[in-house]
Design an enzyme around this catalytic site. Structure first.
Site, PDB file in Angstrom:
ATOM      1  N   HIS A   1       0.809  -1.220   0.000  1.00 37.94           N
ATOM      2  CA  HIS A   1       0.000   0.000   0.000  1.00 37.94           C
ATOM      3  C   HIS A   1       0.840   1.267   0.000  1.00 37.94           C
ATOM      4  O   HIS A   1       1.907   1.333   0.613  1.00 37.94           O
ATOM      5  CB  HIS A   1      -0.934   0.007   1.219  1.00 37.94           C
ATOM      6  CG  HIS A   1      -0.201   0.023   2.536  1.00 37.94           C
ATOM      7  ND1 HIS A   1       0.146   1.187   3.173  1.00 37.94           N
ATOM      8  CD2 HIS A   1       0.261  -0.988   3.317  1.00 37.94           C
ATOM      9  CE1 HIS A   1       0.777   0.904   4.307  1.00 37.94           C
ATOM     10  NE2 HIS A   1       0.856  -0.412   4.415  1.00 37.94           N
ATOM     11  N   ASP A   2       0.368   2.256  -0.732  1.00 41.40           N
ATOM     12  CA  ASP A   2       0.974   3.588  -0.792  1.00 41.40           C
ATOM     13  C   ASP A   2       2.345   3.599  -1.443  1.00 41.40           C
ATOM     14  O   ASP A   2       3.061   4.604  -1.376  1.00 41.40           O
ATOM     15  CB  ASP A   2       1.063   4.229   0.601  1.00 41.40           C
ATOM     16  CG  ASP A   2      -0.285   4.350   1.278  1.00 41.40           C
ATOM     17  OD1 ASP A   2      -1.100   5.157   0.823  1.00 41.40           O
ATOM     18  OD2 ASP A   2      -0.531   3.605   2.260  1.00 41.40           O
TER      19      ASP A   2
ATOM     20  N   GLY B   1       4.688  -1.499   2.558  1.00 47.78           N
ATOM     21  CA  GLY B   1       3.995  -0.242   2.313  1.00 47.78           C
ATOM     22  C   GLY B   1       4.933   0.945   2.261  1.00 47.78           C
ATOM     23  O   GLY B   1       6.032   0.928   2.815  1.00 47.78           O
TER      24      GLY B   1
END
Length: 258
Positions: free
Chosen positions: A121-122, A139
């Site tokens: 994520h991100d 992430g």
């Protein structure tokens, strides 16, 4: 003739260009947008909000745009954005962002993400990058253009990997990798510059020599970060090839690999 196999499951709210090809038993959920000439092979899962550009090829058993398992995530409507001309091979997993960071996972153009790689994520992947089989990004990882991560490379949260950097097989990255630098090992250690990669991309011999000189200032002279940056800025650099190296060292928040 429809390019969407009748055995595929496509949510009515998904937006697919007319030239998108979808194989059997793939599932495309709501809030997914796919650009022209993208090919979705069989058994692919696409969840939204996700935007995928043109001329991408996503292979079977990949899961694209799924929720992150990050325990901070509580179901907020975060995004995944994928650019153009990417190849995403078998079994790749790519998660959307979290509201605690960018709210978006971003992948640029002309990338090759090989089998069973994971993008957390991100994370942000630039352009012309290669993630070899089983590479895993935690992430918040940022990878700049033309970086290559060899098979089974593991990258810790919030690490930054500079442009034209290279990791050897099985490398464990816990700190930032400056532009042009080749690393290997667990933990990752800087070995040299990615000279062969630079030659293949058309860098002049004089520029490669200058980059190697910059590498030695950082890694072979026993200088502090501030001292190394100061000396790098004093080098004669008519083509500004040292700018990515200087910038990646200056902007490092985790510290650079040594």
């Amino acid at each position: 003739m429809s390019l969407i196999d009748p055995r595929a499951i496509v949510d009515p709210s998904a937006k697919l260009a007319e030239s998108v090809k979808v194989g059997p038993w793939s599932m495309i959920g709501p809030d997914v947008e796919i650009g022209p000439n993208t090919v979705i092979e069989p058994h692919v899962i696409l969840k939204g909000p996700t935007k995928i550009g043109a001329n991408n090829h996503i292979y079977q058993f990949s899961s694209i745009g799924e929720d992150t398992p990050d325990l901070k995530y509580k179901g907020e409507p975060t995004r995944l954005v994928i650019g153009n001309n990417n190849v995403i091979r078998e079994g790749v997993t790519i998660h959307r962002g979290t509201i605690q960071d960018r709210e978006e996972t971003t992948i640029g153009d002309h990338n090759l993400i090989m089998a069973y790689a994971h993008v957390g994520h991100d994370s942000v992947i630039g352009n012309h990058c290669i993630l070899v089989n089983n590479t895993a990004l935690a992430g918040h990882v940022h990878i700049d253009d033309w970086a290559i991560l060899s098979g089974f490379t593991l990258v810790h949260q919030f690490c930054k990997i500079g442009r034209h950097a290279f990791t050897g097989m099985g490398t464990a990255v816990g700190k930032d990798i400056p532009a042009y630098v080749m690393v290997n090992g667990n933990p990752a250690a800087a070995k040299s510059i990615n000279a062969e990669g630079l030659r293949r991309r058309g860098f002049e011999k004089s520029d490669i020599t200058l980059i190697n000189k910059g590498f030695k200032l950082i890694y072979r002279r026993g200088l502090t970060k501030v001292e190394a940056i100061d000396q790098l800025k004093q080098l004669d650099d008519p083509n500004s090839v040292l700018a990515p190296l200087i910038g990646s060292v200056e902007s490092s928040s985790r510290g650079i690999v040594r």
